[in-house]
Design an enzyme around this catalytic site. Structure first.
Site, PDB file in Angstrom:
ATOM      1  CB  SER A 143      -0.944  -0.021   1.204  1.00  0.00           C
ATOM      2  OG  SER A 143      -1.800   1.107   1.183  1.00  0.00           O
ATOM      3  CE1 TYR A 157       0.826   5.027  -6.103  1.00  0.00           C
ATOM      4  CE2 TYR A 157       0.519   6.358  -4.137  1.00  0.00           C
ATOM      5  CZ  TYR A 157       1.200   5.370  -4.825  1.00  0.00           C
ATOM      6  OH  TYR A 157       2.254   4.717  -4.220  1.00  0.00           O
ATOM      7  CE  LYS A 161       0.108   1.966  -4.108  1.00  0.00           C
ATOM      8  NZ  LYS A 161       0.695   0.623  -4.296  1.00  0.00           N
TER       9      LYS A 161
END
Length: 252
Positions: A143, A157, A161
């Protein structure tokens, strides 16, 4: 981070499958290893490719004891209103779906394996309640610190994550009683080609947010530091650890 982790696993005596969409880079990594290994070209957004990766690993080595799912892309920078839909899909495809597919096929293989204890003597004299009775496998997902808080101008993004943490915790709960542990690491800025690309996309006034001064320790991380964390999470040192995320962020 994947390369550094493969090197560290090899130093610990593991045989390694180096899987990458960039086959040449994977071959370079293989050349750094001290133990037997193979290269597999894989596109983590495609189920058939991921399944073939797992099949190749088992055909060569018989089982999969540990896996580090770290394929990722940083995406382009834009506020949500200006962010192209196709770019969101691309980032989510690699960073989130890619992790999900890797887990799907890695776990399916691990469920077929007998549990093992890598260091039986270490646990032989412990009470039954504490004894580590062996695991079928241990998986670590990559992550990010961006999975723990907002990341302006990079919603895709950030979303991907956060998704990795949700997938990690869910998999950990689903397979805890099967002897499969699933955890995640959440790195801050780490000296990788991805960070270099990300810096180039940032406006000059924001580049300090990825530099040494942003972290209380006064530097960014080395990939080898992430590798140590991954290997620890996969080891007998933490048999009660599953569904966790380890923030490695230099004090941020």
């Amino acid at each position: 981070m994947g390369r550094a982790t493969a090197v560290r696993f090899a130093e610990l005596g593991y045989s390694c499958v180096v899987a990458d969409i960039d086959e040449q880079s994977a071959k370079e990594t293989l050349g750094m290893l001290q133990t037997p290994g193979i290269v597999v070209q894989v596109d983590v957004t495609m189920a058939t490719s991921v399944e073939a990766m797992v099949t190749a690993a088992v055909k060569r080595f018989g089982r999969i004891d540990c896996a580090f799912n770290c394929a990722g892309t940083e995406g382009n920078l834009a506020k949500i209103a200006d962010h192209p839909e196709e770019e969101f899909d691309r980032v989510m495809g690699v960073n989130a779906k890619g992790v999900w597919l890797c887990l799907k096929y890695e776990i399916a293989q691990m469920l077929q394996q007998e549990p093992v204890v890598s260091d039986p003597a270490r646990w032989a004299d412990k009470p039954d309640v504490c004894r580590f009775r062996g695991q079928r496998g241990s998986i670590v997902n990559a992550s990010s610190r961006a999975g723990l808080g907002p990341m302006p101008n990079n919603s895709a993004y950030c979303a991907s994550k956060w998704a990795v943490l949700g997938i990690t915790e869910t998999a950990a709960v689903e397979y805890a009683k099967d002897g499969i542990r699933v955890n995640a690491i959440c790195p801050a800025a780490t000296a990788t080609p991805m960070l270099d690309r990300f810096k180039e996309k940032l406006p000059p006034d924001l580049r300090g947010s990825t530099g040494p001064g942003f972290h209380p320790v006064g530097r960014i991380a080395a990939p080898e530091e992430m590798a140590e964390a991954v290997c620890w999470l996969c080891s007998d040192a933490c048999p009660f650890t599953t569904g966790e995320h380890l923030k490695i962020s230099g004090g941020v």
